[in-house]
Motif scaffolding. Structure first.
Motif, short mmCIF file in Angstrom:
data_model
loop_
_atom_site.label_atom_id
_atom_site.label_comp_id
_atom_site.label_asym_id
_atom_site.label_seq_id
_atom_site.Cartn_x
_atom_site.Cartn_y
_atom_site.Cartn_z
N ARG A 182 -0.53 -8.89 -5.06
CA ARG A 182 0.73 -9.39 -5.58
C ARG A 182 1.61 -9.87 -4.43
O ARG A 182 1.44 -9.45 -3.29
CB ARG A 182 1.49 -8.28 -6.33
CG ARG A 182 0.76 -7.76 -7.55
CD ARG A 182 1.47 -6.55 -8.11
NE ARG A 182 0.70 -5.94 -9.19
CZ ARG A 182 0.84 -4.69 -9.58
NH1 ARG A 182 1.72 -3.90 -9.00
NH2 ARG A 182 0.11 -4.20 -10.57
N MET A 183 2.58 -10.73 -4.75
CA MET A 183 3.49 -11.24 -3.74
C MET A 183 4.87 -11.42 -4.34
O MET A 183 5.01 -11.98 -5.43
CB MET A 183 2.99 -12.58 -3.20
CG MET A 183 3.88 -13.20 -2.13
SD MET A 183 3.41 -14.89 -1.75
CE MET A 183 3.95 -15.74 -3.26
N LEU A 184 5.89 -10.94 -3.63
CA LEU A 184 7.26 -11.16 -4.05
C LEU A 184 7.65 -12.59 -3.69
O LEU A 184 7.82 -12.93 -2.52
CB LEU A 184 8.19 -10.16 -3.38
CG LEU A 184 9.66 -10.23 -3.79
CD1 LEU A 184 9.83 -9.97 -5.28
CD2 LEU A 184 10.48 -9.23 -2.97
N PHE A 185 7.76 -13.44 -4.69
CA PHE A 185 7.91 -14.88 -4.49
C PHE A 185 9.15 -15.23 -3.68
O PHE A 185 9.10 -16.06 -2.78
CB PHE A 185 7.96 -15.56 -5.86
CG PHE A 185 8.12 -17.06 -5.82
CD1 PHE A 185 7.08 -17.86 -5.41
CD2 PHE A 185 9.32 -17.65 -6.19
CE1 PHE A 185 7.22 -19.25 -5.36
CE2 PHE A 185 9.48 -19.02 -6.15
CZ PHE A 185 8.43 -19.82 -5.73
N SER A 186 10.25 -14.57 -3.94
CA SER A 186 11.53 -14.96 -3.34
C SER A 186 11.61 -14.68 -1.85
O SER A 186 12.47 -15.24 -1.16
CB SER A 186 12.68 -14.23 -4.04
OG SER A 186 12.52 -12.81 -3.89
N HIS A 187 10.73 -13.84 -1.33
CA HIS A 187 10.78 -13.47 0.09
C HIS A 187 9.64 -14.09 0.90
O HIS A 187 9.35 -13.63 2.00
CB HIS A 187 10.75 -11.94 0.23
CG HIS A 187 12.06 -11.29 -0.08
ND1 HIS A 187 12.69 -11.41 -1.30
CD2 HIS A 187 12.89 -10.51 0.67
CE1 HIS A 187 13.82 -10.72 -1.30
NE2 HIS A 187 13.96 -10.17 -0.11
N GLY A 193 0.82 -1.20 0.00
CA GLY A 193 0.00 0.00 0.00
C GLY A 193 0.85 1.26 0.00
O GLY A 193 1.84 1.37 -0.73
N ALA A 194 0.48 2.22 0.85
CA ALA A 194 1.20 3.49 0.94
C ALA A 194 2.30 3.47 1.98
O ALA A 194 2.97 4.48 2.19
CB ALA A 194 0.21 4.62 1.24
N SER A 195 2.48 2.34 2.66
CA SER A 195 3.57 2.23 3.64
C SER A 195 4.90 2.04 2.94
O SER A 195 4.97 1.68 1.76
CB SER A 195 3.30 1.07 4.61
OG SER A 195 2.24 1.39 5.49
N GLY A 196 5.98 2.24 3.70
CA GLY A 196 7.31 2.11 3.15
C GLY A 196 7.81 0.68 3.19
O GLY A 196 7.10 -0.26 3.55
N GLY A 197 9.08 0.53 2.85
CA GLY A 197 9.72 -0.78 2.83
C GLY A 197 10.01 -1.24 1.42
O GLY A 197 9.17 -1.10 0.53
N SER A 198 11.20 -1.77 1.22
CA SER A 198 11.62 -2.23 -0.11
C SER A 198 12.42 -3.51 0.05
O SER A 198 13.19 -3.66 1.01
CB SER A 198 12.47 -1.14 -0.78
OG SER A 198 12.88 -1.53 -2.06
N PRO A 199 12.24 -4.47 -0.88
CA PRO A 199 11.41 -4.44 -2.09
C PRO A 199 9.93 -4.52 -1.76
O PRO A 199 9.55 -4.87 -0.64
CB PRO A 199 11.88 -5.67 -2.87
CG PRO A 199 12.41 -6.60 -1.83
CD PRO A 199 13.00 -5.73 -0.77
N ARG A 200 9.12 -4.20 -2.72
CA ARG A 200 7.68 -4.13 -2.51
C ARG A 200 7.04 -5.52 -2.53
O ARG A 200 7.60 -6.48 -3.03
CB ARG A 200 7.02 -3.25 -3.60
CG ARG A 200 7.60 -1.85 -3.70
CD ARG A 200 7.47 -1.11 -2.38
NE ARG A 200 6.07 -0.85 -2.02
CZ ARG A 200 5.67 -0.43 -0.82
NH1 ARG A 200 6.54 -0.28 0.16
NH2 ARG A 200 4.40 -0.20 -0.60
N TRP A 201 5.83 -5.56 -1.97
CA TRP A 201 4.93 -6.72 -2.02
C TRP A 201 5.46 -7.93 -1.25
O TRP A 201 5.16 -9.07 -1.58
CB TRP A 201 4.59 -7.09 -3.46
CG TRP A 201 4.02 -5.95 -4.21
CD1 TRP A 201 2.93 -5.20 -3.88
CD2 TRP A 201 4.52 -5.38 -5.42
NE1 TRP A 201 2.71 -4.21 -4.81
CE2 TRP A 201 3.69 -4.29 -5.77
CE3 TRP A 201 5.62 -5.68 -6.25
CZ2 TRP A 201 3.90 -3.52 -6.89
CZ3 TRP A 201 5.83 -4.90 -7.37
CH2 TRP A 201 4.98 -3.83 -7.68
N ILE A 202 6.25 -7.64 -0.20
CA ILE A 202 6.65 -8.74 0.70
C ILE A 202 5.49 -9.07 1.62
O ILE A 202 4.87 -8.17 2.20
CB ILE A 202 7.89 -8.35 1.52
CG1 ILE A 202 9.11 -8.25 0.63
CG2 ILE A 202 8.12 -9.35 2.65
CD1 ILE A 202 10.37 -7.78 1.35
#
Length: 309
Positions: free
Chosen positions: A218-223, A72-81
């Motif tokens: 969405r989901m970051l598969f690797s994490h 969403g609008a929160s921070g943190g990278s990479p996205r969609w963890i």
């Protein structure tokens, strides 16, 4: 409603949140406050905020609906963890912020969550004793779901694939971001995806009914590795001492909310007040925003929170 950015010196990113206030709000007094947790792949502008958050505010509570870290609008990278440990920690971070607000009664804080957020809310309540009461709306134990349907019942195969993908990304390869739903109900039908939860999720997230920019599905598969070793209800028999309400629909779908709700209700033997609200003729996604089942749920959870907050 007030939109705020929650900063924390222990995190390198911030959490975006909306605070909803009750009618006739008096900032010189303290108020019972509820933290509202969004579903897996969702955002604060969807069911956690605009349905249950708004409804609870209208009933006299201050409500803080927020976006999970990396989403969403929160921070943190990479996205969609989607990291269950981080999702649960976010709840404590929001409470840390809430107790600094002069109008929040620190002794009357509750949590509500929908879908994956419901299980995260219960898991947080096991160890976060600033939470005085918790409500799970069609909660799903995402660890169990990942070990089963989301990994095609091959969790070891999924973990090996995640390991290989994370190595590839560490070496400069492209991120693998998985889209979890068809693009539209029509696409779901064309692909033969008729299972209740998959089709109804698509109808909610991929149409004007519930679609929001921050609800990426969405989901970051690797994490996602740690999700497969996580259990939302571990130690519930001992640690879930606060009042708990579990709301489920009796129209069963593949994501398993009915099953998970029955399980945690049965295991919450240490709770001071455990309640099961099982709604006939309604499904998982009906409880996101359909007026009749939401009204049935609200009729139970509002007096529950008023009793315990």
């Amino acid at each position: 409603m007030q939109s705020v950015t929650i900063q924390n010196p222990d995190m390198a990113w911030s959490i975006a949140a909306d605070i909803r206030f009750p009618p006739g709000f008096d900032e010189t007094k303290t108020h019972p406050t509820i933290v509202s947790v969004h579903p897996f792949g969702s955002c604060k502008e969807q069911t956690s905020g605009n349905v249950y958050g708004q409804g609870l505010a209208e009933q006299g509570f201050v409500v803080i609906a927020y976006d999970a870290s990396f989403q969403g609008a929160s921070g943190g990278s990479p996205r969609w963890i989607e990291d269950p440990t981080q999702r649960v920690e976010d709840i404590s971070r929001v409470i840390d912020y809430a107790v600094t607000l002069p109008y929040v009664d620190a002794d009357r804080i509750g949590v509500i969550g929908v879908c994956g957020g419901g299980a995260y809310a219960i898991n947080a309540t096991l160890t976060e004793k600033r939470i005085k009461a918790v409500v799970s709306i069609t909660g799903v134990n995402v660890g169990r779901l990942f070990r089963e349907g989301f990994s095609s019942y091959d969790p070891l195969g999924a973990l090996n694939a995640m390991a290989a993908q994370r190595t590839a990304e560490a070496r400069g390869g492209d991120l693998q971001v998985n889209e979890l739903l068809p693009a539209s109900p029509e696409a779901a039908t064309a692909a033969g995806l008729t299972e209740r939860d998959v089709f109804e999720a698509t109808d909610y997230y991929k149409t004007p009914r519930g679609q929001q920019e921050g609800g990426a599905t969405r989901m970051l598969f690797s994490h996602a590795q740690k999700t497969l070793a996580w259990d939302a209800f571990a130690f519930a028999e001992t640690l879930l001492t606060q009042p708990v309400m579990v709301v489920i629909g009796q129209k069963v779908g593949a994501f398993g909310a009915y099953r998970d709700g029955m399980e945690v209700y049965g295991r919450a033997v240490a709770s001071k007040d455990r309640r099961l609200v099982s709604l006939a003729d309604w499904s998982h996604y009906d409880l996101y925003d359909k007026p009749e089942p939401v009204a049935l749920a609200m009729a139970e959870l509002v007096p529950f929170f008023k009793t315990h907050l």
